[in-house]
Design an enzyme around this catalytic site. Structure first.
Site, PDB file in Angstrom:
ATOM      1  N   GLU A   6      40.425  84.941  61.904  1.00  0.00           N
ATOM      2  CA  GLU A   6      39.093  84.792  62.504  1.00  0.00           C
ATOM      3  C   GLU A   6      37.991  85.248  61.542  1.00  0.00           C
ATOM      4  OE1 GLU A   6      39.508  85.253  67.309  1.00  0.00           O
ATOM      5  OE2 GLU A   6      39.356  87.087  66.114  1.00  0.00           O
TER       6      GLU A   6
ATOM      7  N   ASN B 283      30.943  78.626  68.431  1.00  0.00           N
ATOM      8  CA  ASN B 283      31.766  79.674  69.046  1.00  0.00           C
ATOM      9  C   ASN B 283      33.074  79.842  68.291  1.00  0.00           C
ATOM     10  OD1 ASN B 283      32.629  81.544  71.170  1.00  0.00           O
ATOM     11  ND2 ASN B 283      34.024  79.912  71.822  1.00  0.00           N
TER      12      ASN B 283
ATOM     13  N   HIS C 246      37.014  80.771  68.699  1.00  0.00           N
ATOM     14  CA  HIS C 246      38.015  80.771  69.769  1.00  0.00           C
ATOM     15  C   HIS C 246      39.403  81.002  69.189  1.00  0.00           C
ATOM     16  CE1 HIS C 246      39.842  79.857  73.576  1.00  0.00           C
ATOM     17  NE2 HIS C 246      40.548  78.869  73.046  1.00  0.00           N
TER      18      HIS C 246
ATOM     19  N   SER D 142      33.892  92.950  65.316  1.00  0.00           N
ATOM     20  CA  SER D 142      34.515  92.839  63.990  1.00  0.00           C
ATOM     21  C   SER D 142      34.189  91.488  63.352  1.00  0.00           C
ATOM     22  CB  SER D 142      36.034  93.027  64.097  1.00  0.00           C
ATOM     23  OG  SER D 142      36.624  91.946  64.785  1.00  0.00           O
TER      24      SER D 142
HETATM   25  C1  GRF Z   1      37.934  87.732  69.089  1.00  0.00           C
HETATM   26  O1  GRF Z   1      39.321  87.678  69.024  1.00  0.00           O
HETATM   27  C2  GRF Z   1      37.429  86.428  69.632  1.00  0.00           C
HETATM   28  O2  GRF Z   1      38.191  85.301  69.291  1.00  0.00           O
HETATM   29  C3  GRF Z   1      37.545  86.673  71.095  1.00  0.00           C
HETATM   30  O3  GRF Z   1      37.109  87.996  71.274  1.00  0.00           O
HETATM   31  C4  GRF Z   1      37.467  88.741  70.106  1.00  0.00           C
HETATM   32  C5  GRF Z   1      36.228  89.491  69.665  1.00  0.00           C
HETATM   33  O4  GRF Z   1      36.470  90.367  68.661  1.00  0.00           O
HETATM   34  N1  GRF Z   1      36.765  85.758  71.880  1.00  0.00           N
HETATM   35  P1  GRF Z   1      35.270  91.186  67.974  1.00  0.00           P
HETATM   36  O5  GRF Z   1      34.384  91.714  69.068  1.00  0.00           O
HETATM   37  O6  GRF Z   1      34.519  90.236  67.070  1.00  0.00           O
HETATM   38  O7  GRF Z   1      35.964  92.243  67.205  1.00  0.00           O
END
Ligand code: GRF
Length: 221
Positions: free
Chosen positions: A201, A130, A132, A16
């Site tokens: 995010e 990255n 996080h 996502s």
């Molecule tokens: C995200 O919450 C990221 O912070 C964590 O893994 C999740 C990945 O989500 N490390 P996606 O695969 O981008 O939907």
């Protein structure tokens, strides 16, 4: 006229955040301008993010760790598979460098990268960032959202956050590029907290990638 920054993305799952980057590069006007995606690489062939990349016309590759663990078994009581991890990371670095990217974005990539990956990219001048789901210096490693939720339930925490940071060998310790707090007030469930964090995010990964990509593009002027 600066040439677009070449961006490769490492994923492990749904993708996502990868989708947020793709959407931002194609929106009108683009909120992630002047980038071209060179490759999406997953350590899991089942990652849905690979389908998102293919749908966006981005080349994809998969590199799994299992065959490395078979080639370099670790018989110790608490297997760290250090040799397997370093061999894997060296091959991953070679795979990434084939495309000569300017920037590598770890977007939900669930492997801890060793110097066998970091050093060759640093020598090639490739930036690595990255995403996080916690603030710098707060929760590190995997399972941060669950841990934040547990502490909230215990009344030990009222907020958490998200950061985009440069990747160094020390897990989640690299210099932050962007950070944003996530207020947990009124949060009814872990699922609701995850939703709040993913929403933040998807915006922050675009901001962080844009900031570094702009720096890269400027340098190539
Ligand atoms: C995200 O919450 C990221 O912070 C964590 O893994 C999740 C990945 O989500 N490390 P996606 O695969 O981008 O939907």
């Amino acid at each position: 006229m600066s040439s677009p920054a070449k961006v490769s993305v490492l994923i492990s799952g749904s993708g996502s955040n990868l989708q947020a980057l793709i959407n931002a590069s194609t929106s009108t006007p683009p909120t992630l301008p002047d980038v071209t995606f060179t490759r999406v690489i997953s350590d899991r062939a089942s990652a849905y993010g690979l389908q998102r990349a293919t749908a966006a016309g981005i080349p994809t590759s998969t590199l799994g760790i299992l065959s490395y663990k078979k080639r370099f078994p670790d018989p110790s009581g608490t297997p760290a598979f250090q040799t397997a991890r370093e061999a894997y990371d060296a091959d991953l670095a070679a795979l990434v460098l084939q495309d000569k990217p300017d920037l590598v974005v770890c977007a939900g990539f669930m492997r801890i990268l060793t110097n066998a990956f970091l050093v060759p990219l640093e020598q090639a001048g490739v930036k690595i960032i990255n995403l996080h789901p916690a603030l710098h210096g707060d929760l590190v490693g995997a399972g941060c959202i669950d841990r934040a939720w547990k502490e909230f339930e215990e009344g030990k925490r009222t907020k958490t956050g998200v950061m985009v940071h440069y990747v160094i060998a020390a897990v989640d310790e690299g210099e932050p590029i962007r950070q944003k707090e996530v207020d947990m007030a009124g949060c009814q469930s872990l699922a609701e907290l995850e939703e709040r964090i993913h929403k933040v995010e998807h915006g922050l990964i675009v901001e962080g990638a844009r900031q570094v990509a702009e720096g890269v593009a400027k340098k190539s002027d």
